[in-house]
Design an enzyme around this catalytic site. Sequence first.
Site, PDB file in Angstrom:
ATOM      1  N   LYS A  80       0.842  -1.206   0.000  1.00 40.03           N
ATOM      2  CA  LYS A  80       0.000   0.000   0.000  1.00 40.03           C
ATOM      3  C   LYS A  80       0.878   1.257   0.000  1.00 40.03           C
ATOM      4  CE  LYS A  80      -3.745  -2.518   2.163  1.00 40.03           C
ATOM      5  NZ  LYS A  80      -4.356  -3.046   3.387  1.00 40.03           N
ATOM      6  N   GLN A 112      -4.960  -2.363   9.633  1.00 39.75           N
ATOM      7  CA  GLN A 112      -4.689  -3.636   8.947  1.00 39.75           C
ATOM      8  C   GLN A 112      -5.213  -4.803   9.783  1.00 39.75           C
ATOM      9  OE1 GLN A 112      -3.447  -3.893   5.788  1.00 39.75           O
ATOM     10  NE2 GLN A 112      -3.755  -6.098   5.916  1.00 39.75           N
ATOM     11  N   ASP A 146     -11.425   1.833   3.997  1.00 43.11           N
ATOM     12  CA  ASP A 146     -11.636   0.396   3.812  1.00 43.11           C
ATOM     13  C   ASP A 146     -13.129   0.080   3.647  1.00 43.11           C
ATOM     14  OD1 ASP A 146      -9.559  -1.438   3.630  1.00 43.11           O
ATOM     15  OD2 ASP A 146      -9.118  -1.357   5.781  1.00 43.11           O
TER      16      ASP A 146
HETATM   17  N1  GUN Z   1      -6.392  -7.617   5.656  1.00 43.36           N
HETATM   18  C1  GUN Z   1      -6.637  -8.296   4.494  1.00 43.36           C
HETATM   19  N2  GUN Z   1      -7.308  -7.520   3.635  1.00 43.36           N
HETATM   20  C2  GUN Z   1      -7.505  -6.340   4.237  1.00 43.36           C
HETATM   21  C3  GUN Z   1      -8.129  -5.118   3.851  1.00 43.36           C
HETATM   22  O1  GUN Z   1      -8.675  -4.965   2.755  1.00 43.36           O
HETATM   23  N3  GUN Z   1      -8.109  -4.125   4.770  1.00 43.36           N
HETATM   24  C4  GUN Z   1      -7.547  -4.270   5.982  1.00 43.36           C
HETATM   25  N4  GUN Z   1      -7.599  -3.237   6.817  1.00 43.36           N
HETATM   26  N5  GUN Z   1      -6.958  -5.370   6.381  1.00 43.36           N
HETATM   27  C5  GUN Z   1      -6.942  -6.403   5.510  1.00 43.36           C
END
Ligand code: GUN
Length: 296
Positions: free
Chosen positions: A52, A96, A119
């Site tokens: 990211k 996350q 998200d």
């Molecule tokens: N862990 C796996 N996929 C995601 C996601 O799309 N967002 C977040 N915050 N954690 C994740």
Amino acid sequence: MKIIDGKETAKTIKQEIAKEVSAMIDNDDKTPHLAAILVGDDPASQTYVSAKEKACKEVGFVSSIYRLPAGSSEKKVLEVVSFLNHDDEVDGFIVQLPLPDHIDENKIIQHIKPSKDIDGFHPVNIGRMTLNLPSYISATPFGILQLIERYKIETEGKRVVVMGRSHIVGSPMSILLSRKTYPGNATVTLCHSRTKNLKQIAKSADILIVAMGKQGFVTADMIQDDAVVIDVGIHRIPSDKTKSGFRLVGDVDFDNVSRKVSYITPVPGGVGPMTIVSLLMNTLKAAKNEIYSMPE
Ligand code: GUN
């Protein structure tokens, strides 16, 4: 049969975002800023957060990572969420997942200010999405919508079958494609582990979206001729043909299914590359106040 190329589409969207960011900077507007909270040292989470960060750099966003030790208290994580909720420099942020077991994920997610929840996990965003109000749509479903739109796949009146009812993929996907706006207006069936006659239902699909988390689950005999198949699965299997000794495969038996379909997403290079791009798109929307322009 046409391949839905997520890698190429993601690249194009990143270029579009980078252009918008340059224009914002030229106009002395703000530079979009995405933050991430990472608790503990789960290797997959580290990889996702680094990816990211790299994507932010590519499009000219500012990014920051708040790293907390695995043993951090729930209170500490809530404090960092509060801090970011109030930090005007940060347009949007993510926590996350997964979080360590002693931390209640729902409690943390519900503490995120909905206007910064890029998200799209907060109940307010899920409610707004369901009502077709402006909202942040979570990364995988948003990425799939982008692919459907950019490949001009018709959805109106089509039979869509979604396999998997997770809160972040299957469930929102079924809601989104039922909505009255394109891509939507479809007749959607949501299947899961307790569904009876799964094969028969899958075979009725004009568009099949598979997010079961079961490697090679969908076989050619479950597919209608000329269906559109979107594979959300991702599994690492041993391979003697790659340097790493592994290769990635999805929930769909690609080699056999791809012979029957009109469109299909490969694994890797299909849905996967679109997820980070979705997060970037949501951050751009946050920076431009496109979703929550009214005071909360
Ligand atoms: N862990 C796996 N996929 C995601 C996601 O799309 N967002 C977040 N915050 N954690 C994740």
